[in-house]
Design a protein around this motif. Structure first.
Motif, mmCIF file in Angstrom:
data_model
loop_
_atom_site.group_PDB
_atom_site.id
_atom_site.type_symbol
_atom_site.label_atom_id
_atom_site.label_comp_id
_atom_site.label_asym_id
_atom_site.label_seq_id
_atom_site.Cartn_x
_atom_site.Cartn_y
_atom_site.Cartn_z
ATOM 1 N N ALA A 29 -1.559 -35.310 13.099
ATOM 2 C CA ALA A 29 -2.435 -36.476 12.941
ATOM 3 C C ALA A 29 -1.611 -37.714 12.614
ATOM 4 N N TRP A 30 -0.638 -37.564 11.709
ATOM 5 C CA TRP A 30 0.237 -38.694 11.361
ATOM 6 C C TRP A 30 1.005 -39.179 12.586
ATOM 7 N N GLU A 31 1.526 -38.262 13.380
ATOM 8 C CA GLU A 31 2.273 -38.641 14.574
ATOM 9 C C GLU A 31 1.395 -39.407 15.562
ATOM 10 N N ASN A 32 0.138 -38.991 15.690
ATOM 11 C CA ASN A 32 -0.767 -39.666 16.616
ATOM 12 C C ASN A 32 -1.229 -41.020 16.100
ATOM 13 N N GLN A 33 -1.555 -41.071 14.801
ATOM 14 C CA GLN A 33 -2.196 -42.262 14.246
ATOM 15 C C GLN A 33 -1.208 -43.276 13.653
ATOM 16 N N HIS A 34 0.045 -42.845 13.408
ATOM 17 C CA HIS A 34 1.053 -43.716 12.786
ATOM 18 C C HIS A 34 0.548 -44.283 11.457
ATOM 19 N N THR A 35 -0.061 -43.412 10.674
ATOM 20 C CA THR A 35 -0.644 -43.823 9.400
ATOM 21 C C THR A 35 0.427 -44.051 8.333
ATOM 22 N N TYR A 36 0.147 -45.000 7.428
ATOM 23 C CA TYR A 36 0.954 -45.154 6.228
ATOM 24 C C TYR A 36 0.631 -43.996 5.278
ATOM 25 N N PRO A 37 1.492 -43.711 4.278
ATOM 26 C CA PRO A 37 1.336 -42.503 3.466
ATOM 27 C C PRO A 37 -0.044 -42.281 2.845
ATOM 28 N N THR A 38 -0.647 -43.301 2.239
ATOM 29 C CA THR A 38 -1.943 -43.075 1.592
ATOM 30 C C THR A 38 -3.028 -42.823 2.626
ATOM 31 N N ALA A 39 -2.956 -43.525 3.748
ATOM 32 C CA ALA A 39 -3.909 -43.260 4.831
ATOM 33 C C ALA A 39 -3.708 -41.852 5.381
ATOM 34 N N THR A 40 -2.459 -41.403 5.454
ATOM 35 C CA THR A 40 -2.175 -40.033 5.894
ATOM 36 C C THR A 40 -2.822 -39.027 4.950
ATOM 37 N N ALA A 41 -2.702 -39.283 3.637
ATOM 38 C CA ALA A 41 -3.278 -38.361 2.651
ATOM 39 C C ALA A 41 -4.795 -38.321 2.760
ATOM 40 N N ALA A 42 -5.422 -39.482 2.925
ATOM 41 C CA ALA A 42 -6.884 -39.532 3.022
ATOM 42 C C ALA A 42 -7.368 -38.820 4.276
ATOM 43 N N CYS A 159 -7.830 -30.087 -2.155
ATOM 44 C CA CYS A 159 -7.121 -30.426 -0.906
ATOM 45 C C CYS A 159 -5.977 -31.356 -1.254
ATOM 46 N N GLY A 160 -4.842 -31.142 -0.637
ATOM 47 C CA GLY A 160 -3.680 -31.949 -0.970
ATOM 48 C C GLY A 160 -2.742 -32.130 0.198
ATOM 49 N N VAL A 161 -2.077 -33.284 0.212
ATOM 50 C CA VAL A 161 -1.114 -33.621 1.269
ATOM 51 C C VAL A 161 0.118 -34.209 0.596
ATOM 52 N N LEU A 162 1.276 -33.681 0.916
ATOM 53 C CA LEU A 162 2.540 -34.182 0.388
ATOM 54 C C LEU A 162 3.263 -34.943 1.494
ATOM 55 N N VAL A 163 3.495 -36.248 1.269
ATOM 56 C CA VAL A 163 4.118 -37.106 2.270
ATOM 57 C C VAL A 163 5.549 -37.428 1.842
ATOM 58 N N GLU A 164 6.483 -37.306 2.778
ATOM 59 C CA GLU A 164 7.893 -37.546 2.513
ATOM 60 C C GLU A 164 8.235 -39.036 2.633
ATOM 61 N N ASP A 166 10.062 -40.515 4.664
ATOM 62 C CA ASP A 166 10.053 -40.977 6.060
ATOM 63 C C ASP A 166 8.643 -40.988 6.644
ATOM 64 N N ASN A 167 7.636 -40.788 5.774
ATOM 65 C CA ASN A 167 6.205 -40.810 6.122
ATOM 66 C C ASN A 167 5.710 -39.529 6.788
ATOM 67 N N SER A 168 6.578 -38.560 7.035
ATOM 68 C CA SER A 168 6.129 -37.295 7.610
ATOM 69 C C SER A 168 5.459 -36.439 6.542
ATOM 70 N N VAL A 169 4.767 -35.425 6.982
ATOM 71 C CA VAL A 169 4.020 -34.544 6.083
ATOM 72 C C VAL A 169 4.798 -33.249 5.885
ATOM 73 N N SER A 170 5.133 -32.934 4.642
ATOM 74 C CA SER A 170 5.916 -31.725 4.378
ATOM 75 C C SER A 170 5.055 -30.578 3.864
ATOM 76 N N ALA A 171 3.852 -30.881 3.375
ATOM 77 C CA ALA A 171 2.977 -29.815 2.884
ATOM 78 C C ALA A 171 1.543 -30.311 2.871
ATOM 79 N N ALA A 172 0.636 -29.455 3.312
ATOM 80 C CA ALA A 172 -0.785 -29.789 3.283
ATOM 81 C C ALA A 172 -1.583 -28.490 3.259
ATOM 82 N N GLY A 173 -2.628 -28.485 2.471
ATOM 83 C CA GLY A 173 -3.462 -27.287 2.394
ATOM 84 C C GLY A 173 -4.650 -27.527 1.491
#
Length: 292
Positions: A29-42, A159-164, A166-173
């Motif tokens: 989703a991050w790769e498609n949407q180019h979201t900033y970290p907080t938007a990625t988490a939401a 629910c949680g998302v860990l953003v690195e 470089d803005n990539s996602v290293s953990a989500a679940g």
């Protein structure tokens, strides 16, 4: 490992627990949407819960979640189905806020005033519509409130998302715990105690926990049994044919205006950002279909 959900029963089959890992899904989703970290988490938190809610459906049933708060991220939309396919987007992907401790401030991005709308297509005559107010903006608490208020099922959602950096996602679940008929007050108190002891779900996934491990952490020393496992993945089935049908639905007057003023049209999928181009000849053919 691919993302997947497990469904389980615990505490003498009086508690239902769904747990999932969704790192690849949210990263896509991050790769498609180019979201900033907080938007990625939401977006990621909504994708996680949406995928688990989709797994509760059957056959060709599907679900759409729309979260509209008063924060700058705007509308969050997620579609999911019973086959483990999920997709989503945010209205404004360029949103990033942090708390003083460095954690992502999802509540500020989403807003604390607004509603969560859930639409279930159960392949019956009418759709199931339900909505509840946003109570925190952090989304886990908001979905907990949704299940309790709208579906009359006492629940706890994590629910949680860990953003690195470089803005990539290293953990989500995530997980959904639901109280079934027959559950005692003692059982509910044990679960509350257990939830107070365990690490955040994103920390568990970052440490290599599987969905089965998450269930085990929630149950601690209580017995549980895994009922089912289902793969999940970010999946978009958009096509030029579907967008062509959308252009036809605009009607002959609107299509005529597009042909006369622009001579072409380009559409973009909100979910995967794929673009589809229609030249003048293609638009004229669509106009003829609209007239018919």
């Amino acid at each position: 490992m691919n993302d997947y959900i497990v469904k389980s029963l615990a505490f003498n089959d009086t508690i239902r627990i769904l747990a999932c890992t969704a790192t690849e899904t949210v990263n896509r989703a991050w790769e498609n949407q180019h979201t900033y970290p907080t938007a990625t988490a939401a977006l990621g938190r909504t994708l996680i819960v949406g995928s688990m809610m989709g797994s509760m459906l059957k056959g060709e049933e599907n679900i759409t979640i729309r979260i509209k708060g008063d924060g700058p991220i705007g509308l969050i939309t997620v579609d999911a189905n019973a086959r483990g396919e999920v997709r989503g987007y945010v209205e404004n992907p360029l949103v990033h806020y942090q708390y003083d401790n460095g954690k992502l401030n999802v509540a500020k991005a989403v807003g604390k005033n607004g509603e969560i709308h859930v639409i279930k297509d159960l392949k019956m005559r009418d759709y199931f519509h339900s909505s509840v107010p946003i109570i925190s903006g952090e989304l886990g608490e908001d979905f907990t409130y949704y299940f309790t208020r709208s579906e009359q099922t006492p629940s706890s959602v994590g629910c949680g998302v860990l953003v690195e950096p470089d803005n990539s996602v290293s953990a989500a679940g995530g997980f959904i715990i639901q109280v079934m008929p027959g559950a005692t007050e003692e059982t509910i108190k044990k679960i509350e105690t257990n939830l107070g002891k365990i690490k955040s779900v994103s920390s568990m996934v970052a440490d290599g926990y599987t969905p089965e491990d998450i269930v085990k952490e929630i149950c601690q020393n209580e017995g549980y049994r895994i009922l089912d496992q289902m793969q999940i993945a970010y999946t978009c089935k958009c096509s030029k044919e579907r967008f062509a049908a959308g252009l036809i639905s605009l009607g002959k007057n609107e299509l005529t205006t597009i042909i006369e003023e622009d001579g072409q049209a380009e559409t973009e999928c909100h979910f995967c950002k794929d673009k589809y181009h229609f030249d003048r000849e293609e638009l004229i053919a669509l106009l003829e279909e609209a007239k018919a």
